[in-house]
Design a protein around this motif. Structure first.
Motif, PDB file in Angstrom:
ATOM      1  N   THR A 141      10.506  -4.250   6.196  1.00  0.00           N
ATOM      2  CA  THR A 141      10.145  -4.138   4.809  1.00  0.00           C
ATOM      3  C   THR A 141       8.621  -4.413   4.631  1.00  0.00           C
ATOM      4  O   THR A 141       8.261  -5.155   5.435  1.00  0.00           O
ATOM      5  CB  THR A 141      11.080  -5.162   4.014  1.00  0.00           C
ATOM      6  OG1 THR A 141      11.034  -6.309   4.523  1.00  0.00           O
ATOM      7  CG2 THR A 141      12.436  -4.501   3.797  1.00  0.00           C
ATOM      8  N   TYR A 142       7.951  -3.776   3.810  1.00  0.00           N
ATOM      9  CA  TYR A 142       6.500  -4.120   3.560  1.00  0.00           C
ATOM     10  C   TYR A 142       5.946  -5.378   3.378  1.00  0.00           C
ATOM     11  O   TYR A 142       5.224  -5.993   4.253  1.00  0.00           O
ATOM     12  CB  TYR A 142       6.024  -3.217   2.656  1.00  0.00           C
ATOM     13  CG  TYR A 142       4.553  -3.622   2.093  1.00  0.00           C
ATOM     14  CD1 TYR A 142       3.570  -2.637   2.951  1.00  0.00           C
ATOM     15  CD2 TYR A 142       4.071  -4.412   1.332  1.00  0.00           C
ATOM     16  CE1 TYR A 142       2.107  -2.989   2.789  1.00  0.00           C
ATOM     17  CE2 TYR A 142       2.682  -4.469   1.000  1.00  0.00           C
ATOM     18  CZ  TYR A 142       1.829  -3.802   1.825  1.00  0.00           C
ATOM     19  OH  TYR A 142       0.383  -3.839   1.516  1.00  0.00           O
ATOM     20  N   SER A 143       6.750  -6.065   2.644  1.00  0.00           N
ATOM     21  CA  SER A 143       6.436  -7.664   2.399  1.00  0.00           C
ATOM     22  C   SER A 143       7.240  -8.465   3.121  1.00  0.00           C
ATOM     23  O   SER A 143       7.136 -10.030   2.938  1.00  0.00           O
ATOM     24  CB  SER A 143       6.387  -7.831   0.845  1.00  0.00           C
ATOM     25  OG  SER A 143       7.889  -7.944   0.569  1.00  0.00           O
TER      26      SER A 143
ATOM     27  N   GLN B  35      14.655  -1.286  -4.570  1.00  0.00           N
ATOM     28  CA  GLN B  35      13.631  -2.182  -4.284  1.00  0.00           C
ATOM     29  C   GLN B  35      13.483  -2.198  -2.770  1.00  0.00           C
ATOM     30  O   GLN B  35      12.299  -2.172  -2.162  1.00  0.00           O
ATOM     31  CB  GLN B  35      13.853  -3.688  -4.558  1.00  0.00           C
ATOM     32  CG  GLN B  35      12.876  -4.935  -4.645  1.00  0.00           C
ATOM     33  CD  GLN B  35      13.058  -6.032  -4.767  1.00  0.00           C
ATOM     34  OE1 GLN B  35      14.097  -6.547  -4.907  1.00  0.00           O
ATOM     35  NE2 GLN B  35      12.156  -6.917  -4.626  1.00  0.00           N
TER      36      GLN B  35
ATOM     37  N   GLU C 120      10.250  -0.515  -0.774  1.00  0.00           N
ATOM     38  CA  GLU C 120       9.430  -1.241   0.171  1.00  0.00           C
ATOM     39  C   GLU C 120       9.536  -0.651   1.584  1.00  0.00           C
ATOM     40  O   GLU C 120       8.242  -0.834   2.233  1.00  0.00           O
ATOM     41  CB  GLU C 120      10.220  -2.761   0.591  1.00  0.00           C
ATOM     42  CG  GLU C 120       9.962  -3.630  -0.510  1.00  0.00           C
ATOM     43  CD  GLU C 120       9.121  -4.841  -0.042  1.00  0.00           C
ATOM     44  OE1 GLU C 120       8.729  -4.957   1.275  1.00  0.00           O
ATOM     45  OE2 GLU C 120       8.523  -5.709  -0.655  1.00  0.00           O
TER      46      GLU C 120
ATOM     47  N   GLN D 218       6.733   1.981   1.071  1.00  0.00           N
ATOM     48  CA  GLN D 218       5.653   1.612   1.068  1.00  0.00           C
ATOM     49  C   GLN D 218       5.010   1.275   2.486  1.00  0.00           C
ATOM     50  O   GLN D 218       3.917   1.481   2.987  1.00  0.00           O
ATOM     51  CB  GLN D 218       5.531   0.300   0.107  1.00  0.00           C
ATOM     52  CG  GLN D 218       4.072  -0.261  -0.229  1.00  0.00           C
ATOM     53  CD  GLN D 218       4.293  -1.660  -0.755  1.00  0.00           C
ATOM     54  OE1 GLN D 218       5.470  -2.136  -1.253  1.00  0.00           O
ATOM     55  NE2 GLN D 218       2.978  -2.228  -1.317  1.00  0.00           N
ATOM     56  N   ASN D 219       5.875   0.623   3.116  1.00  0.00           N
ATOM     57  CA  ASN D 219       5.479   0.072   4.461  1.00  0.00           C
ATOM     58  C   ASN D 219       5.321   1.689   5.541  1.00  0.00           C
ATOM     59  O   ASN D 219       4.238   1.291   6.054  1.00  0.00           O
ATOM     60  CB  ASN D 219       6.799  -0.633   5.312  1.00  0.00           C
ATOM     61  CG  ASN D 219       6.462  -1.399   6.518  1.00  0.00           C
ATOM     62  OD1 ASN D 219       5.480  -2.048   6.582  1.00  0.00           O
ATOM     63  ND2 ASN D 219       6.980  -1.271   7.847  1.00  0.00           N
TER      64      ASN D 219
END
Ligand SMILES: [Zn+2]
Length: 255
Positions: free
Chosen positions: A101-103, A114, A118, A121-122
């Motif tokens: 996941t990105y974060s 969500q 993610e 986004q990643n």
């Protein structure tokens, strides 16, 4: 430096973690004549590349890196994280770049929308940093997920990897591949035992770690310990492949 995040230790979280391996599975059969070992690094700290992967390169072995793009340039409990230049170096060396996941969101907590946001986004952040090949494999941060997310991600990745130790053989869940930690100290013996057992009972053993350095975090390994693992793998006679190529070999041998 903040204290590292830990997934929920509540009773309900423990029960759902126990039941999850039985649910939302995507099974294949793994039966091999010769064992396969995949080295994987999560997040990833710079030491994984300049200590870990460079040691593997001496044997012409390639690894898989599950990259959380949101961790680029940060300094945390694993030491310095990768930079854009490190990612390009990794790509030039031929290692496999895979998703997270990105974060570094915990997929056992995050809802389906969500988590999907993610991972997209990643993927796009990695593309912007210069990653050329598609991101086809994924590791669950902290090894945690839930039924909705296991189901939601299976159309986005060829495999998802967990952190449950063991050898992938027989009925194997591509939505949560087993993976054995390389953690410094006494915990390393589990990996050593599994590597030694491969010759007698071949299978696909995936190893994972984070930092590889003199004084590693509790989720990392020393350079010397990493060398002993390399020696053990060499002795086992296993073929060493990144996750994507390992999956191709498993599929070829299992119809
Ligand atoms: Zn991670």
């Amino acid at each position: 430096m903040n204290a590292p995040y830990q997934p929920s230790a509540s009773l309900s979280a423990k029960i759902s973690r126990k039941l999850l391996p039985m649910r939302a599975r995507r099974d294949i059969r793994v039966s091999l004549k010769r064992p396969i070992v995949s080295f994987t690094f999560d997040d990833f700290p710079r030491s994984a590349l300049y200590e870990g992967a460079d040691m593997l390169a001496k044997h012409n072995w390639l690894a898989t890196f599950y990259v959380a793009a949101g961790l680029a340039g940060v300094h945390n409990h694993h030491g310095h994280s990768f930079t854009d230049a490190d990612l390009l170096y990794l790509q030039t060396k031929g290692h496999e770049i895979a998703g997270h996941t990105y974060s570094h969101l915990d997929c056992g907590q995050g809802g389906e929308h969500q988590v999907l946001a993610e991972i997209e986004q990643n993927k796009s952040a990695l593309r912007e940093m210069g990653v050329k090949k598609p991101i086809e494999h994924f590791a669950w941060p902290y090894g945690t997920t839930n039924i909705a997310n296991k189901t939601a991600l299976q159309s986005h990745f060829k495999t998802m990897r967990g952190v449950t130790p063991g050898v992938n053989r027989g009925r194997t869940d591509l939505n949560c591949l087993k993976s054995t930690p390389l953690y410094s100290g006494a915990k390393l013996s589990r990996a050593t035992d599994l590597i030694e057992g491969l010759e007698k009972r071949p299978g696909w053993l995936i190893l994972f770690t984070h930092d590889v350095r003199g004084n590693p975090s509790e989720w990392g390994v020393t350079t010397l310990e990493f060398l002993t693992i390399i020696d053990a793998v060499k002795t086992s006679g296993a073929t060493v492949l990144p996750v994507g190529e390992a999956l191709e070999m498993v599929e070829k041998q299992n119809g």
